[in-house]
Design a protein around this motif. Structure first.
Motif, PDB file in Angstrom:
ATOM      1  N   CYS A 165       1.019  -1.168  -0.108  1.00 18.49           N
ATOM      2  CA  CYS A 165      -0.093  -0.147   0.043  1.00 18.49           C
ATOM      3  C   CYS A 165       0.668   1.116   0.052  1.00 18.49           C
ATOM      4  CB  CYS A 165      -0.842  -0.070   1.303  1.00 18.49           C
ATOM      5  SG  CYS A 165      -2.103  -1.255   1.342  1.00 18.49           S
ATOM      6  N   ASP A 166       0.462   2.239  -0.850  1.00 15.06           N
ATOM      7  CA  ASP A 166       1.307   3.615  -1.080  1.00 15.06           C
ATOM      8  C   ASP A 166       0.558   4.481  -0.380  1.00 15.06           C
ATOM      9  OD1 ASP A 166       3.511   2.369  -2.671  1.00 15.06           O
ATOM     10  OD2 ASP A 166       2.060   2.083  -4.139  1.00 15.06           O
ATOM     11  N   THR A 167      -0.480   4.366   0.041  1.00 16.17           N
ATOM     12  CA  THR A 167      -1.194   5.742   0.683  1.00 16.17           C
ATOM     13  C   THR A 167      -1.899   5.280   2.012  1.00 16.17           C
ATOM     14  OG1 THR A 167      -3.305   5.779  -0.486  1.00 16.17           O
ATOM     15  CG2 THR A 167      -1.419   6.735  -1.538  1.00 16.17           C
ATOM     16  N   VAL A 168      -2.151   6.014   2.972  1.00 12.49           N
ATOM     17  CA  VAL A 168      -2.950   5.656   3.846  1.00 12.49           C
ATOM     18  C   VAL A 168      -4.241   5.348   3.514  1.00 12.49           C
ATOM     19  CG1 VAL A 168      -4.182   6.568   6.051  1.00 12.49           C
ATOM     20  CG2 VAL A 168      -1.799   7.269   5.435  1.00 12.49           C
ATOM     21  N   GLU A 169      -4.982   5.920   2.732  1.00 14.15           N
ATOM     22  CA  GLU A 169      -6.302   5.556   2.092  1.00 14.15           C
ATOM     23  C   GLU A 169      -6.103   4.302   1.522  1.00 14.15           C
ATOM     24  OE1 GLU A 169      -9.718   6.910  -1.373  1.00 14.15           O
ATOM     25  OE2 GLU A 169      -7.627   7.880  -1.477  1.00 14.15           O
ATOM     26  N   GLN A 173     -13.096   0.690  16.934  1.00 14.02           N
ATOM     27  CA  GLN A 173     -11.726   0.813  17.543  1.00 14.02           C
ATOM     28  C   GLN A 173     -11.237   2.204  16.920  1.00 14.02           C
ATOM     29  OE1 GLN A 173     -11.443  -1.750  19.457  1.00 14.02           O
ATOM     30  NE2 GLN A 173      -9.310  -2.121  18.794  1.00 14.02           N
ATOM     31  N   ILE A 174     -11.436   2.676  15.912  1.00 12.77           N
ATOM     32  CA  ILE A 174     -10.849   3.991  15.310  1.00 12.77           C
ATOM     33  C   ILE A 174     -11.431   5.080  16.387  1.00 12.77           C
ATOM     34  CG2 ILE A 174     -11.042   5.743  13.607  1.00 12.77           C
ATOM     35  CD1 ILE A 174     -11.315   3.350  11.582  1.00 12.77           C
ATOM     36  N   ALA A 175     -12.880   5.059  16.712  1.00 13.00           N
ATOM     37  CA  ALA A 175     -13.377   6.037  17.550  1.00 13.00           C
ATOM     38  C   ALA A 175     -12.770   6.061  18.781  1.00 13.00           C
ATOM     39  CB  ALA A 175     -15.072   5.988  17.601  1.00 13.00           C
ATOM     40  N   ARG A 176     -12.263   4.810  19.522  1.00 10.26           N
ATOM     41  CA  ARG A 176     -11.610   4.929  20.761  1.00 10.26           C
ATOM     42  C   ARG A 176     -10.334   5.532  20.773  1.00 10.26           C
ATOM     43  NH1 ARG A 176     -13.023  -1.081  20.678  1.00 10.26           N
ATOM     44  NH2 ARG A 176     -15.167  -0.984  21.603  1.00 10.26           N
ATOM     45  N   LEU A 188     -11.913   6.426   9.409  1.00  7.92           N
ATOM     46  CA  LEU A 188     -13.432   6.684   9.317  1.00  7.92           C
ATOM     47  C   LEU A 188     -14.146   7.188   7.963  1.00  7.92           C
ATOM     48  CD1 LEU A 188     -13.757   8.776  12.666  1.00  7.92           C
ATOM     49  CD2 LEU A 188     -14.496   6.403  12.353  1.00  7.92           C
ATOM     50  N   LEU A 189     -13.420   8.022   7.304  1.00  7.74           N
ATOM     51  CA  LEU A 189     -13.756   8.383   5.771  1.00  7.74           C
ATOM     52  C   LEU A 189     -14.032   7.238   4.948  1.00  7.74           C
ATOM     53  CD1 LEU A 189     -11.959  11.502   5.164  1.00  7.74           C
ATOM     54  CD2 LEU A 189     -14.363  11.138   5.482  1.00  7.74           C
ATOM     55  N   ALA A 190     -12.973   6.374   4.905  1.00  4.50           N
ATOM     56  CA  ALA A 190     -12.899   5.118   4.161  1.00  4.50           C
ATOM     57  C   ALA A 190     -13.973   4.142   4.428  1.00  4.50           C
ATOM     58  CB  ALA A 190     -11.472   4.216   4.324  1.00  4.50           C
ATOM     59  N   GLY A 191     -14.251   4.067   5.796  1.00  5.02           N
ATOM     60  CA  GLY A 191     -15.405   3.066   6.056  1.00  5.02           C
ATOM     61  C   GLY A 191     -16.914   3.781   5.789  1.00  5.02           C
ATOM     62  N   ALA A 192     -16.644   4.963   5.462  1.00  4.64           N
ATOM     63  CA  ALA A 192     -18.038   5.452   5.235  1.00  4.64           C
ATOM     64  C   ALA A 192     -18.385   5.373   3.653  1.00  4.64           C
ATOM     65  CB  ALA A 192     -18.329   7.204   5.440  1.00  4.64           C
ATOM     66  N   ARG A 193     -17.332   5.197   2.927  1.00  2.00           N
ATOM     67  CA  ARG A 193     -17.354   5.025   1.472  1.00  2.00           C
ATOM     68  C   ARG A 193     -17.941   3.838   1.130  1.00  2.00           C
ATOM     69  NH1 ARG A 193     -11.548   6.548   1.217  1.00  2.00           N
ATOM     70  NH2 ARG A 193     -11.770   8.986   1.440  1.00  2.00           N
ATOM     71  N   ARG A 230      -8.744   9.542  10.975  1.00  2.00           N
ATOM     72  CA  ARG A 230     -10.031  10.323  10.340  1.00  2.00           C
ATOM     73  C   ARG A 230      -9.979   9.803   9.205  1.00  2.00           C
ATOM     74  NH1 ARG A 230     -12.065  13.405  13.888  1.00  2.00           N
ATOM     75  NH2 ARG A 230     -10.696  14.269  15.599  1.00  2.00           N
ATOM     76  N   GLU A 231      -8.861   9.472   8.224  1.00  2.00           N
ATOM     77  CA  GLU A 231      -8.813   8.766   6.918  1.00  2.00           C
ATOM     78  C   GLU A 231      -9.594   7.595   7.142  1.00  2.00           C
ATOM     79  OE1 GLU A 231      -8.351   8.856   3.010  1.00  2.00           O
ATOM     80  OE2 GLU A 231      -7.448  10.350   4.180  1.00  2.00           O
TER      81      GLU A 231
END
Length: 115
Positions: A63-67, A90-93, A110-115, A107-108
């Motif tokens: 993987c080249d990016t956090v996304e 886990q992320i929210a904690r 959380l965004l990826a999970g929302a997609r 936060r990235e």
């Protein structure tokens, strides 16, 4: 390529314009702290100027990016509502995180999970 080293530079909004080994290690540590709470969670390792996400079945993905890390991790969870919910919890904690970089990584996620 930036021209200095002859390597292709991958833009990553979470890391910003400079990609240091320390930043890569921080990202791996944040990701591993999240996946440690998941059953059979994969392990993130730094490999050069990217990461390797090693799965429980012996698979590994560069993987080249956090996304990309979050996307591969979510795909590994099967994007089931239960797996995604556990991951989001886990992320929210982990928020707010101890450093600005760790906060951006979470936060990235959380965004990826929302997609």
């Amino acid at each position: 390529m930036c021209g200095a080293c002859g390597r292709t530079v991958v833009a990553d909004p979470a890391l910003g314009p400079v990609r240091t080994t320390r930043d890569l290690l921080v990202v791996a540590q944040v990701m591993n702290s999240i996946t440690a709470g998941l059953p059979g969670g994969p392990v993130v390792r730094v490999s050069g100027d990217a990461w390797i996400l090693a799965g429980r079945t012996g698979t590994s993905t560069r993987c080249d990016t956090v996304e990309q890390l979050w996307t591969v991790l979510l795909d590994g969870c099967g994007r089931t509502s239960d797996g995604a919910l556990r991951l989001a919890q886990q992320i929210a904690r982990g928020l707010p995180a101890a450093s600005p970089l760790a906060d951006r990584v979470l936060r990235e996620g959380l965004l990826a999970g929302a997609r």
